[in-house]
Design a protein around this motif. Structure first.
Motif, PDB file in Angstrom:
ATOM      1  N   LEU A   1       0.804  -1.225   0.000  1.00 46.14           N
ATOM      2  CA  LEU A   1       0.000   0.000   0.000  1.00 46.14           C
ATOM      3  C   LEU A   1       0.842   1.282   0.000  1.00 46.14           C
ATOM      4  CD1 LEU A   1      -3.119  -0.623   2.286  1.00 46.14           C
ATOM      5  CD2 LEU A   1      -3.082  -0.090  -0.152  1.00 46.14           C
ATOM      6  N   PRO A   2       1.902   1.359   0.816  1.00 46.81           N
ATOM      7  CA  PRO A   2       2.742   2.565   0.752  1.00 46.81           C
ATOM      8  C   PRO A   2       3.348   2.807  -0.620  1.00 46.81           C
ATOM      9  CG  PRO A   2       3.197   1.356   2.760  1.00 46.81           C
ATOM     10  CD  PRO A   2       2.292   0.496   1.941  1.00 46.81           C
ATOM     11  N   LEU A   3       3.766   1.720  -1.289  1.00 45.51           N
ATOM     12  CA  LEU A   3       4.303   1.865  -2.638  1.00 45.51           C
ATOM     13  C   LEU A   3       3.225   2.359  -3.595  1.00 45.51           C
ATOM     14  CD1 LEU A   3       6.495   1.549  -4.755  1.00 45.51           C
ATOM     15  CD2 LEU A   3       5.955  -0.888  -4.890  1.00 45.51           C
TER      16      LEU A   3
ATOM     17  N   VAL B   1       2.585   6.138  -3.327  1.00 43.99           N
ATOM     18  CA  VAL B   1       3.546   6.970  -4.057  1.00 43.99           C
ATOM     19  C   VAL B   1       3.244   6.923  -5.556  1.00 43.99           C
ATOM     20  CG1 VAL B   1       5.985   7.339  -4.582  1.00 43.99           C
ATOM     21  CG2 VAL B   1       5.314   6.654  -2.291  1.00 43.99           C
ATOM     22  N   LEU B   2       2.871   5.746  -6.062  1.00 40.84           N
ATOM     23  CA  LEU B   2       2.497   5.625  -7.479  1.00 40.84           C
ATOM     24  C   LEU B   2       1.255   6.462  -7.779  1.00 40.84           C
ATOM     25  CD1 LEU B   2       3.035   1.815  -8.196  1.00 40.84           C
ATOM     26  CD2 LEU B   2       4.477   3.728  -8.894  1.00 40.84           C
ATOM     27  N   ALA B   3       0.319   6.530  -6.815  1.00 40.78           N
ATOM     28  CA  ALA B   3      -0.884   7.346  -7.008  1.00 40.78           C
ATOM     29  C   ALA B   3      -0.519   8.818  -7.172  1.00 40.78           C
ATOM     30  CB  ALA B   3      -1.829   7.160  -5.820  1.00 40.78           C
ATOM     31  N   ILE B   4       0.440   9.282  -6.377  1.00 40.60           N
ATOM     32  CA  ILE B   4       0.917  10.658  -6.505  1.00 40.60           C
ATOM     33  C   ILE B   4       1.524  10.874  -7.888  1.00 40.60           C
ATOM     34  CG2 ILE B   4       2.676  12.290  -5.681  1.00 40.60           C
ATOM     35  CD1 ILE B   4       0.496  12.117  -3.682  1.00 40.60           C
ATOM     36  N   SER B   5       2.300   9.897  -8.353  1.00 36.47           N
ATOM     37  CA  SER B   5       2.977  10.015  -9.644  1.00 36.47           C
ATOM     38  C   SER B   5       1.984  10.022 -10.802  1.00 36.47           C
ATOM     39  CB  SER B   5       3.972   8.861  -9.812  1.00 36.47           C
ATOM     40  OG  SER B   5       4.524   8.864 -11.109  1.00 36.47           O
ATOM     41  N   ILE B   6       1.046   9.070 -10.795  1.00 36.56           N
ATOM     42  CA  ILE B   6       0.111   8.914 -11.913  1.00 36.56           C
ATOM     43  C   ILE B   6      -0.808  10.131 -12.044  1.00 36.56           C
ATOM     44  CG2 ILE B   6      -1.895   7.577 -12.694  1.00 36.56           C
ATOM     45  CD1 ILE B   6      -0.428   5.083 -11.572  1.00 36.56           C
ATOM     46  N   THR B   7      -1.259  10.671 -10.905  1.00 32.09           N
ATOM     47  CA  THR B   7      -2.179  11.814 -10.943  1.00 32.09           C
ATOM     48  C   THR B   7      -1.454  13.152 -10.969  1.00 32.09           C
ATOM     49  OG1 THR B   7      -2.339  11.795  -8.521  1.00 32.09           O
ATOM     50  CG2 THR B   7      -4.005  10.544  -9.746  1.00 32.09           C
ATOM     51  N   ARG B   8      -0.109  13.110 -10.886  1.00 31.98           N
ATOM     52  CA  ARG B   8       0.721  14.326 -10.873  1.00 31.98           C
ATOM     53  C   ARG B   8       0.276  15.261  -9.744  1.00 31.98           C
ATOM     54  NH1 ARG B   8       0.105  16.442 -16.806  1.00 31.98           N
ATOM     55  NH2 ARG B   8       1.657  17.966 -16.142  1.00 31.98           N
ATOM     56  N   SER B   9      -0.036  14.648  -8.599  1.00 33.75           N
ATOM     57  CA  SER B   9      -0.480  15.409  -7.428  1.00 33.75           C
ATOM     58  C   SER B   9       0.718  15.979  -6.678  1.00 33.75           C
ATOM     59  CB  SER B   9      -1.300  14.511  -6.492  1.00 33.75           C
ATOM     60  OG  SER B   9      -2.462  14.027  -7.133  1.00 33.75           O
ATOM     61  N   LYS B  10       0.433  16.969  -5.844  1.00 33.68           N
ATOM     62  CA  LYS B  10       1.476  17.583  -5.019  1.00 33.68           C
ATOM     63  C   LYS B  10       1.302  17.252  -3.539  1.00 33.68           C
ATOM     64  CE  LYS B  10       2.333  21.394  -8.217  1.00 33.68           C
ATOM     65  NZ  LYS B  10       2.348  22.867  -8.401  1.00 33.68           N
TER      66      LYS B  10
ATOM     67  N   LEU C   1      -0.426   6.472   4.552  1.00 31.16           N
ATOM     68  CA  LEU C   1      -0.706   7.901   4.728  1.00 31.16           C
ATOM     69  C   LEU C   1       0.551   8.727   4.470  1.00 31.16           C
ATOM     70  CD1 LEU C   1      -2.853   7.827   8.011  1.00 31.16           C
ATOM     71  CD2 LEU C   1      -3.624   7.668   5.642  1.00 31.16           C
ATOM     72  N   ALA C   2       1.689   8.220   4.952  1.00 40.72           N
ATOM     73  CA  ALA C   2       2.962   8.921   4.726  1.00 40.72           C
ATOM     74  C   ALA C   2       3.275   9.018   3.237  1.00 40.72           C
ATOM     75  CB  ALA C   2       4.089   8.207   5.461  1.00 40.72           C
ATOM     76  N   GLY C   3       2.961   7.967   2.494  1.00 37.39           N
ATOM     77  CA  GLY C   3       3.202   7.985   1.051  1.00 37.39           C
ATOM     78  C   GLY C   3       2.405   9.075   0.354  1.00 37.39           C
ATOM     79  N   LEU C   4       1.149   9.284   0.806  1.00 35.56           N
ATOM     80  CA  LEU C   4       0.326  10.347   0.224  1.00 35.56           C
ATOM     81  C   LEU C   4       0.866  11.727   0.588  1.00 35.56           C
ATOM     82  CD1 LEU C   4      -3.293   8.984   0.865  1.00 35.56           C
ATOM     83  CD2 LEU C   4      -2.025   8.974  -1.281  1.00 35.56           C
ATOM     84  N   ALA C   5       1.369  11.844   1.821  1.00 29.48           N
ATOM     85  CA  ALA C   5       1.832  13.143   2.300  1.00 29.48           C
ATOM     86  C   ALA C   5       3.202  13.526   1.747  1.00 29.48           C
ATOM     87  CB  ALA C   5       1.867  13.153   3.824  1.00 29.48           C
TER      88      ALA C   5
ATOM     89  N   ASN D   1       6.698   4.311 -13.725  1.00 27.41           N
ATOM     90  CA  ASN D   1       7.475   3.094 -13.962  1.00 27.41           C
ATOM     91  C   ASN D   1       8.794   3.134 -13.185  1.00 27.41           C
ATOM     92  OD1 ASN D   1       8.081   0.578 -15.301  1.00 27.41           O
ATOM     93  ND2 ASN D   1       9.464   1.725 -16.612  1.00 27.41           N
ATOM     94  N   ALA D   2       9.483   4.284 -13.265  1.00 23.50           N
ATOM     95  CA  ALA D   2      10.751   4.434 -12.547  1.00 23.50           C
ATOM     96  C   ALA D   2      10.530   4.408 -11.034  1.00 23.50           C
ATOM     97  CB  ALA D   2      11.433   5.741 -12.949  1.00 23.50           C
ATOM     98  N   THR D   3       9.455   5.051 -10.578  1.00 25.12           N
ATOM     99  CA  THR D   3       9.134   5.056  -9.154  1.00 25.12           C
ATOM    100  C   THR D   3       8.826   3.645  -8.669  1.00 25.12           C
ATOM    101  OG1 THR D   3       8.230   7.292  -9.333  1.00 25.12           O
ATOM    102  CG2 THR D   3       7.600   6.021  -7.390  1.00 25.12           C
ATOM    103  N   ALA D   4       8.109   2.872  -9.493  1.00 23.80           N
ATOM    104  CA  ALA D   4       7.769   1.498  -9.123  1.00 23.80           C
ATOM    105  C   ALA D   4       9.018   0.640  -8.987  1.00 23.80           C
ATOM    106  CB  ALA D   4       6.821   0.901 -10.161  1.00 23.80           C
ATOM    107  N   LYS D   5       9.971   0.801  -9.924  1.00 24.53           N
ATOM    108  CA  LYS D   5      11.196   0.006  -9.865  1.00 24.53           C
ATOM    109  C   LYS D   5      12.046   0.374  -8.651  1.00 24.53           C
ATOM    110  CE  LYS D   5      11.522  -0.865 -14.846  1.00 24.53           C
ATOM    111  NZ  LYS D   5      12.258  -0.563 -16.105  1.00 24.53           N
ATOM    112  N   ALA D   6      12.157   1.698  -8.392  1.00 21.40           N
ATOM    113  CA  ALA D   6      12.903   2.146  -7.206  1.00 21.40           C
ATOM    114  C   ALA D   6      12.180   1.698  -5.937  1.00 21.40           C
ATOM    115  CB  ALA D   6      13.048   3.660  -7.222  1.00 21.40           C
ATOM    116  N   GLY D   7      10.846   1.769  -5.983  1.00 23.93           N
ATOM    117  CA  GLY D   7      10.052   1.344  -4.839  1.00 23.93           C
ATOM    118  C   GLY D   7      10.197  -0.137  -4.556  1.00 23.93           C
TER     119      GLY D   7
END
Length: 456
Positions: free
Chosen positions: A63-65, A68-77, A213-217, A239-245
């Motif tokens: 879930l934490p990974l 972070v992917l959710a932040i990346s895919i939606t280009r959220s801040k 929650l930390a991943g979202l923040a 993709n890069a975030t997933a591999k690093a994750g």
């Protein structure tokens, strides 16, 4: 459009670059709480430690990974942007709840209380424990405030030195545990709640890490690091975030599995701790490394916990100053540190007792928002899909919170009557997973609404 954004760096990232981002992810997720909850889970699960560990890995690693992917895919801040499709009002409420949980109410005071319980308490005579905690937490949060007042690269450099030292000490103790195990995990007693639903109880125990929650923040920091490496297209960034994750979360997962196993084997020598694993971790380190192990653990844990506390406190102050600018960054920071100091002195047990119902309410929303964000390209972050899913999640999440409240509240007759009604209606209510089917139904209804709107 996302497809029109082209990467500045079209070459694949090097192993070194993946390791840099992976280490950043590890530092983001791994804190003091990540040590005590797995070992406590192992004690509770006993011989059923393997299915419990699998459940814990899903909520504590996967879930934490995904967050972070959710932040990346939606280009959220950050947290606000993730919840924005539901409207600015809901997004503000969700941001306040998440940052209050990660900040002064639970996670930030826990950095000090876990640190004291695991690293410092064994050196203090029993009659002076309370005053010792008062003095320690006062120094701890003064240092946190001063370091977060004007963040600098010194703290990052310190973390790069301390984390390897801490992990080295941890893996030395792991090696000794394998060479001379405290007992056989497969023969240990199983607590009542883990005899029939060990997987789901392990999943729920993973909530306590608060890492989703930390991943979202804080996930935006990782996404930004990948952007700096030239991967600015949302697909290639994810993709890069997933591999690093995968690199960082594999290490976290290995640590969790070993700690859960150690917790189960510790039952051969120690009783189940009443402070959610803090005492057991201390006993474990003392068993293999003696007074030297205690001293090293206390020193390294204090320094690493301060780096975690600074990150949590500064993130809280930055986001609150951004959305509630009447108070400055430094004023929010000071308020956070003062409240965290007060709550830390209430003790680790009380913090966990009250954080559990909040997490039982908050995590279903976080999980649904994470999954909706990941699949959002399929329905263009349509508000209807978000709204129906969250509405259907609300009631069961509220009931799960009621069940998890301290007995003095949850055992009140009218609350017990409400809980009985809920358990008779919703499937999986007895294992506190009753929100899953309603959330799926809500998502399906939202998708039907979205498709029908598109047809018209």
């Amino acid at each position: 459009m996302q497809e029109e954004i082209k990467d500045l760096n079209k070459k694949p990232l090097s192993i070194k670059q993946y390791l840099i981002v992976g280490s950043m992810l590890f530092a983001l997720f791994f804190g003091a709480g990540n040590l005590i909850f797995p070992i406590h889970l192992g004690q509770l699960a006993g011989a059923n430690w393997i299915p419990a560990a699998l459940g814990f890995l899903i909520s504590g690693v996967l879930l934490p990974l995904l967050s972070v992917l959710a932040i990346s895919i939606t280009r959220s801040k950050g947290v606000y942007d993730i919840a924005k499709p539901l409207g600015s009002g809901f997004a503000i409420i969700f941001l306040v709840l998440v940052h209050a949980t990660l900040g002064p109410l639970f996670a930030t005071p826990r950095t000090a209380s876990v640190n004291f319980t695991v690293g410092i308490q064994s050196f203090i005579p029993h009659q002076y424990v309370q005053i010792g905690m008062f003095i320690f937490t006062a120094i701890f949060f003064i240092a946190t405030f001063l370091l977060a007042y004007k963040t600098s690269s010194i703290l990052d450099s310190l973390g790069k030195i301390l984390n390897p030292l801490f992990l080295g000490l941890l893996f030395l103790s792991f090696l000794l545990a394998f060479i001379h195990p405290m007992g056989s995990a497969s023969t240990q007693a199983i607590s009542a709640s883990y005899q029939h639903a060990s997987f789901f109880n392990g999943f729920l125990e993973g909530y306590n890490t608060m890492d989703a929650l930390a991943g979202l923040a804080f996930g935006v920091a990782v996404v930004s690091a990948v952007n700096v490496l030239g991967k600015i297209n949302p697909k290639s960034n994810a993709n890069a975030t997933a591999k690093a994750g995968f690199i960082s979360e594999s290490l976290v997962g290995i640590i969790y599995i070993i700690l859960i196993w150690i917790g189960a084997t510790s039952l051969n020598l120690f009783k189940i701790s009443n402070d959610n694993g803090g005492t057991t971790f201390n006993q474990f380190m003392g068993h293999y490394l003696g007074a030297t192990g205690h001293a090293l653990l206390a020193t390294l844990m204090t320094l690493t916990c301060i780096t975690t506390a600074v990150g949590l406190a500064s993130a809280f102050a930055q986001d609150f100053n951004k959305h509630f600018p009447k108070l400055s960054y430094h004023q929010w920071l000071g308020l956070n540190c003062i409240v965290s100091f007060i709550i830390a002195n209430a003790g680790l047990n009380l913090i966990i007792t009250w954080s559990t119902p909040v997490l039982m309410f908050l995590y279903p929303f976080a999980i649904t928002l994470i999954l909706l964000s990941i699949f959002s390209p399929l329905f263009k972050r349509d508000k209807a899909v978000y709204m129906t899913t969250i509405i259907f999640t609300l009631i069961p999440a509220f009931f799960d919170m009621l069940v998890s409240l301290p007995p003095m509240i949850s055992h009140l007759s009218f609350i017990q009557d409400l809980i009985k009604i809920e358990q008779n209606i919703l499937p999986f209510a007895n294992i506190k997973m009753d929100w899953i089917l309603p959330a799926i139904v809500g998502a399906i209804i939202g998708l039907i609404i979205y498709k029908s709107k598109n047809k018209h």
